[in-house]
Design an enzyme around this catalytic site. Structure first.
Site, short mmCIF file in Angstrom:
data_model
loop_
_atom_site.label_atom_id
_atom_site.label_comp_id
_atom_site.label_asym_id
_atom_site.label_seq_id
_atom_site.Cartn_x
_atom_site.Cartn_y
_atom_site.Cartn_z
N ASP A 1 1.14 -1.14 -0.03
CA ASP A 1 0.35 0.21 0.28
C ASP A 1 0.59 1.49 0.31
O ASP A 1 2.38 1.19 -0.17
CB ASP A 1 -1.29 -0.13 1.39
CG ASP A 1 -0.20 -0.46 2.14
OD1 ASP A 1 0.60 0.77 2.53
OD2 ASP A 1 -0.18 -1.48 3.36
N GLU B 1 22.16 -22.65 -17.71
CA GLU B 1 20.90 -21.59 -16.59
C GLU B 1 21.31 -20.70 -16.37
O GLU B 1 21.00 -19.13 -16.57
CB GLU B 1 20.28 -22.70 -15.92
CG GLU B 1 19.39 -23.24 -16.95
CD GLU B 1 18.32 -24.63 -15.66
OE1 GLU B 1 17.57 -24.27 -14.79
OE2 GLU B 1 19.13 -25.09 -14.65
#
Ligand code: DGJ
Length: 749
Positions: free
Chosen positions: A553, A633
């Site tokens: 928020d 990777e």
């Protein structure tokens, strides 16, 4: 009887302010202006403060003609109106409505008095214009100096009780934002109890409106949902003590024809991290009343004579440029005048976090070897997540004991910190300061330090209890331990977690009459703790978290420039979570990590390149065990990070565009960053549907200069801005599921 209207301490020379607030003494109309919007109110008969307009800038017009006063059956009239039945608070659009005064719609404030009466009739008293932006003591709020913002305060009072409500408006002309909050003052001779006190109310004379709100759940936060407002009420909110995974304190109101690109819309963002309520009512005359503020459930506030109570702030924005235009207002406003610290606009250290790599099972050698191996990924910071302290071998125990677990971290944290830092990495630490485990030294010593309802067994959440941080001694105890750790172990980053909703909300040190204040006091205490932390350590990179995005928020963004967006690290799910979050919050406020596959939350596997592109739409990090990665990777992951870094400035400072909606478009999810000068743009995303003999999909770029020429960096091909925006660009048709997309274009002379 018309009340005397007086100006409060109005300073000489208001004209020399930025003059974004004007007051016409003849018509009693207040006009607030930003560069593209306008907000108007009028003090009407009997001192009723009416809302006239909020919307696109219209010039000099006063819009009082919009209010038509008619005799409406069963809508009562103020006593002063005598035989005039055309004036009714039940019909008039108001700035801040009371209760028990003939207005039967949902109201902004409700007050109880000791004699058992419950009424509030707020009438205009006067106003004051102030330089700069008002502040809210102990609470987060947008900030702005004299060159950035202006404040208007309008005083309303309930004559009978002396309850005063000072409506505060913060005007940010360049940002096109207006903030609101209310200061309740008790200037009378009787105490009262606030039972409901919203931060702002917006009364629109006509609809129709649609509401976009952001609901969700743990690991699937901020899912947008759009629905028409119907007669009656639409409400959502949180009663969990946090703003919550389930509903976010951000809402959009828009016209039914509003799209991403165009149309009228309004955003309301509550700068608060606790219980909240959003309400929208379409009334009998099709008028729309909207409000947001602290949730009145389990809330009351005693206001003794002379007391002052501040509501949290709401940031309001209005755009005619559709949902994208609205998001830009909130992104820019929060980045420039809400979020603080050196990292808001500057590159953040890229971190690796060990949570999904180890969970609770690690020792100092495992941690060190992850850190060592992560060097090859190109990270700057190692974050030691949950499990390093107390008797924290699982989530049954240990919370509250913020001293290192020497059985796991042999040699201590200081020593491990030295070793990690000797690799050239910074060290970050996970903490959960608001909690206590029953199996902890803290709980054994101070069982009364948690929130607990007398005589009842507590409700557990993740086996833990909430500390009563409204108590100073509890806050001090926790903060002392954390501060000394940060200092002794040279901690550069803190992840502040919160893994359960509040329960058992009762403070053993408050008198019964004040128990309704506990939820709010808790939030204020949290703010105090976080303020003291960032004041003491201004260079700390601070990340808030509540089981992922349970406290995402605007309040939290005042303290930390990033928030862990979700405990769901699956790249495909993240497309939707980050898409939803982007409506109200800046992209770089979203913590986003590349994690291992199969993903721990969904079991899905997508390529490291796709995971990397998705994490790039946020603040980048890793959350995996590099020791388990293949050489290829590792190389791909490093390349992904380098590509992120190469465009980080665009992400930190540029404009963000949602190019497609992953809830509607089954084929692709794409987004775009454009530099403020429109010289550079980046298109990213993921092809969602893999099909044989696929049709070609086209993406239409946005926000470019139509007549400029842009060169695509990987192919060298040059396009006009107009072509990119109007003719679109074919998307690659590579085989394989969830293929990533990344294209950069730079303006050429
Ligand atoms: C919830 C957080 O969101 C996770 O990232 C992790 O820190 C765990 N808590 C640890 O308990």
């Amino acid at each position: 009887m018309f009340r005397a209207v007086y100006k409060l301490k109005q300073e000489a020379g208001v004209e020399s302010f930025m003059n974004y607030v004007t007051f016409n003494e003849q018509s009693m109309v207040f006009t607030l202006r930003t560069e593209h919007t306008m907000y108007q109110m009028q003090v009407r008969q009997f001192g009723i403060l009416c809302h006239l307009y909020y919307g696109p800038f219209l010039g000099e017009d006063e819009l009082d003609y919009r209010i038509i006063e008619l005799d409406r059956g069963f809508s009562p009239n103020p006593y002063e109106a005598d035989r005039d039945r055309t004036i009714s608070l039940d019909i008039l659009p108001q700035e801040y409505s009371g209760y028990g005064n003939g207005d039967y719609r949902v109201c902004a404030a409700e007050v109880d008095f000791q004699d058992g009466s419950a009424a509030l009739d707020l009438r205009y008293q006067g106003y004051e214009v102030l330089k700069g932006k008002y502040k809210l003591p102990g609470m987060p709020a947008m900030f702005g100096d004299d060159t950035q913002a202006e404040t208007l305060e309008i005083r309303l009072a309930d004559e009978y009780s002396g309850a005063n409500a000072v409506l505060m408006f913060g005007i940010f002309p360049k940002l096109d934002l207006i903030t609101r909050a209310v200061r309740f003052e008790n200037l009378g001779d009787r105490s009262y109890r606030l039972r409901k006190v919203m931060s702002a109310q917006l009364d629109f004379l006509d609809g129709p409106f649609e509401l976009i709100h952001f609901h969700g759940r743990h690991t699937m936060e901020r899912m947008p949902e759009r629905l028409p407002l119907m007669h009656g009420m639409a409400r959502f909110g949180s009663r969990r003590g946090t703003s919550s995974h389930q509903h976010n304190p951000f809402a959009i109101l828009c016209r039914p024809d509003t799209t991403e690109e165009r149309g009228l819309c309004y955003g309301l963002s509550l700068v608060y991290s606790g219980n909240f309520l959003f309400e929208a009512e379409v009334d009998q005359m099709n008028q729309v009343r909207v409000m947001m503020g602290i949730h009145p459930a389990h809330f009351w506030q005693e206001v003794q004579c002379g007391d002052v109570f501040y509501t949290p702030e709401i940031i309001m924005g209005c755009s005619e440029d559709g949902l994208t235009g609205l998001s830009h207002l909130f992104h820019d406003g929060m980045r420039q005048n809400l979020m603080r610290g050196k990292y808001v606009f500057s590159p953040r250290p890229v971190l690796i976090n060990n949570w999904e790599a180890t969970y609770f099972t690690f020792d100092e050698e495992k941690i060190f070897s992850i850190a060592e191996k992560a060097l090859d990924l190109g990270v700057d910071l190692f974050v030691l997540d949950d499990g390093w302290f107390g008797k924290r071998d699982s989530d049954f125990s240990g919370l509250g004991d913020w001293t290192v677990n020497e059985e796991k971290i042999r040699g201590g944290l200081k020593n491990l910190s030295e070793r990690i830092r000797s690799l050239g990495l910074k060290l970050g630490l996970w903490i959960e300061p608001e909690m206590v485990s029953e199996d902890s030294n803290l709980y054994r010593e101070h069982p009364d330090w948690c929130l607990r309802v007398p005589g009842r067994l507590p409700v557990r959440g993740r086996y833990q209890l909430n500390l009563d941080i409204t108590r100073q001694e509890v806050r001090d105890h926790v903060m002392e331990q954390i501060i000394s750790l940060i200092e002794e172990c040279h901690i550069s980053y803190i992840k502040w977690d919160m893994n359960r909703s509040l329960g058992n909300v009762y403070s053993s040190v408050l008198i019964p009459q004040k128990q309704g204040e506990v939820f709010h006091r808790y939030v204020l205490a949290l703010y105090e703790m976080q303020e003291s932390l960032i004041t003491r350590f201004p260079d700390l990179l601070f990340e808030n978290c509540s089981g992922g995005g349970g406290r995402f928020d605007a309040g939290m963004l005042y303290y930390s420039p990033q928030i862990w967006c979700s405990d769901n690290t699956d790249a495909v799910d993240r497309l939707r979570i980050q898409y939803g979050t982007s409506f109200g919050y800046p992209i770089t406020s979203m913590g986003a990590h590349v994690s291992a596959v199969p993903n721990h939350q969904t079991g899905r596997s997508v390529s490291i390149r796709t995971r990397s592109v998705v994490a790039s739409c946020g603040t980048y990090g890793f959350e995996l065990d590099p020791e388990k990665m293949t050489k290829e990777e590792m190389q791909e992951a490093r390349k992904g990070l380098e590509e992120y870094k190469a465009t980080e400035n665009l992400r930190l400072c540029g404009d963000f565009y949602r190019l497609s909606n992953p809830f509607m478009n089954q084929d692709f999810c794409l987004w775009q960053f454009v530099s403020k000068e429109k010289k550079e743009t980046l298109v990213e995303g993921v092809i969602l549907r893999h099909q044989a003999n696929s049709p070609v999909f086209y993406v239409y770029l946005r926000g470019l200069k139509a007549d400029a020429r842009y060169q695509r960096t990987d192919t060298g091909r040059v396009y006009s801005g107009a072509a990119l925006m109007k003719a679109g660009l074919p998307l690659p048709l590579e085989l394989g599921e969830y293929q990533p997309v990344r294209m950069i274009f730079r303006e050429i002379p």
